[in-house]
Design an enzyme around this catalytic site. Structure first.
Site, PDB file in Angstrom:
ATOM      1  N   PHE A 190       6.134   4.701  -3.377  1.00 56.63           N
ATOM      2  CA  PHE A 190       6.813   4.720  -2.085  1.00 56.63           C
ATOM      3  C   PHE A 190       5.947   3.981  -1.075  1.00 56.63           C
ATOM      4  O   PHE A 190       4.785   4.328  -0.860  1.00 56.63           O
ATOM      5  CB  PHE A 190       7.112   6.157  -1.666  1.00 56.63           C
ATOM      6  N   LYS A 191       6.534   2.959  -0.482  1.00 56.40           N
ATOM      7  CA  LYS A 191       5.815   2.024   0.390  1.00 56.40           C
ATOM      8  C   LYS A 191       5.850   2.539   1.827  1.00 56.40           C
ATOM      9  O   LYS A 191       6.906   2.591   2.457  1.00 56.40           O
ATOM     10  CB  LYS A 191       6.455   0.635   0.282  1.00 56.40           C
ATOM     11  N   ILE A 192       4.674   2.871   2.350  1.00 59.36           N
ATOM     12  CA  ILE A 192       4.535   3.572   3.623  1.00 59.36           C
ATOM     13  C   ILE A 192       3.613   2.776   4.556  1.00 59.36           C
ATOM     14  O   ILE A 192       2.566   2.295   4.124  1.00 59.36           O
ATOM     15  CB  ILE A 192       3.937   4.978   3.378  1.00 59.36           C
TER      16      ILE A 192
END
Length: 394
Positions: A190-192
């Site tokens: 998950f790209k945060i």
């Protein structure tokens, strides 16, 4: 519209062209090169030579791929076959691109999201559009997971960048949808955004066994804090830092690198890598926004390098002899990281206050610009869904 695609080094290897005439090294003679396409081995017969020499030729892409995993920054619709990926990223930008090409791959995945009964039943338009966006991201992500053997990174709405609970809630929502489509958590990242709140969300998610990919890292403080949080991957934008340095001044971290005669973007990647390995942390470093071959050569040994297709294609077509043209040597390694010296203030346990104090103007401005751009894409996607919903079959 671009999609980051991870590709195995072996699939990027390029065979030499048959029967090319090139000058023999150290002489004015020309030699005939006959290469078997399946192997990087060529038989060389030169001038009046009575014997045939066996020379192992490699492409530049072969050479760099032996040190780092090369990641094509590519458009999925045109280049999926040319550079077969092993993993991918799905984002609002990608979904907008798919919607702009009605016959594109994955359009049916978006149409299915817009016809989803759970979303349609939501009374508030804002909640309904958010539901459509979540479903579309996951539907496309699940389709990508069928095509690639590695992980699919799903972008988290940048409008949540300063909301730790909001980020975690969004990740859990997406995970639930992925679970319904039988996509394993181990296949997902998950790209945060790497705000302090994003870093804290990464720490909590990683503690749950959920893998995170922190983006918009523009300072050593961000990189170190993200690594301490246990992020699986951090992404540093080499070219964007260089661009800022060319047009601005007053950032202590950048000016220190320039004073040492180093490119500030490459210097940050190296420093982050050395810190992680010297500290025994698990985080992998991804260098993005590389602008030329020399950037790649300067970063050999880093975990991942995202490179534009034009650079990859050029390296794929360039044949090299051993010790010819470039010196392909590892610039980074866990062993060399042990020798890197850090200042005492760089080895602290990072928190919100120390991170804010250590981030210079470059990181602050570039992070803000990145968040603004990603937030605008998410807003555009929801507005677009609002215009085309309901689709004809609903």
């Amino acid at each position: 519209m671009s999609l980051t695609l991870f590709s195995p080094s072996s699939s990027l290897f390029s065979s030499a062209k048959q029967n090319k005439w090139i000058p023999r090294l150290g002489s004015t003679q020309y030699v005939s090169i006959n290469c078997q396409r399946s192997f990087p081995i060529c038989y060389v017969a030169g001038g009046n030579a009575s014997s045939v020499d066996t020379v192992e030729l490699r492409t530049e892409l072969d050479a760099v791929s032996s040190f780092s995993e090369i990641v094509p920054d590519t458009v999925i619709f045109d280049d999926f076959d040319r550079f077969p990926p092993t993993a991918a990223t799905v984002s609002s930008s990608l979904l907008l691109g798919i919607c702009g090409l009605p016959d594109a791959k994955f359009m049916s995945a978006i149409e299915t999201a817009l016809a989803d009964g759970e979303c349609i039943e939501l009374e508030k338009a804002r909640e309904r559009l958010s539901c459509f966006s979540n479903k579309a991201l996951v539907n496309v992500g699940a389709e990508l997971a069928k095509l690639v053997p590695g992980r699919v990174s799903t972008e988290i709405d940048a409008r949540l960048a300063y909301d730790t609970r909001g980020i975690i809630h969004k990740v859990h929502e997406l995970l639930k949808l992925y679970d319904q489509l039988e996509v394993s958590t181990q296949r997902l990242l998950f790209k945060i955004p790497s705000t302090w709140q994003g870093i804290e969300a990464s720490r909590l998610l990683e503690a749950e066994g959920i893998q995170t990919h922190l983006t918009f890292v523009y300072s050593f403080a961000q990189a170190a804090a993200a690594a301490q949080a246990g992020a699986s991957v951090i992404q540093i934008f080499v070219g964007r830092i260089r661009d800022w340095a060319r047009n601005h001044s007053g950032d202590p971290e950048i000016e220190a690198a320039l004073k040492r005669g180093e490119d500030p973007g490459i210097a940050l990647v190296k420093k982050a890598y050395n810190y992680i390995h010297k500290s025994g942390l698990k985080t992998k470093v991804m260098a993005a926004a590389v602008r030329n071959k020399q950037d790649l050569f300067s970063l050999l040994g880093i975990d991942y390098i995202i490179a534009p297709l034009k650079i990859l294609q050029s390296m794929k077509e360039s044949i090299t002899y051993p010790d010819e043209k470039y010196s392909f040597v590892s610039r980074l390694s866990p062993a060399s990281a042990k020798m890197y010296q850090f200042a005492d203030e760089e080895l602290v346990k990072w928190n919100q206050l120390s991170l804010a104090a250590a981030m210079g103007p470059a990181a602050e401005e570039l992070l803000a610009a990145g968040l603004e751009g990603y937030s605008a894409q998410s807003q555009r996607l929801e507005e677009f869904f609002g215009k085309i919903w309901p689709p004809p079959n609903v």
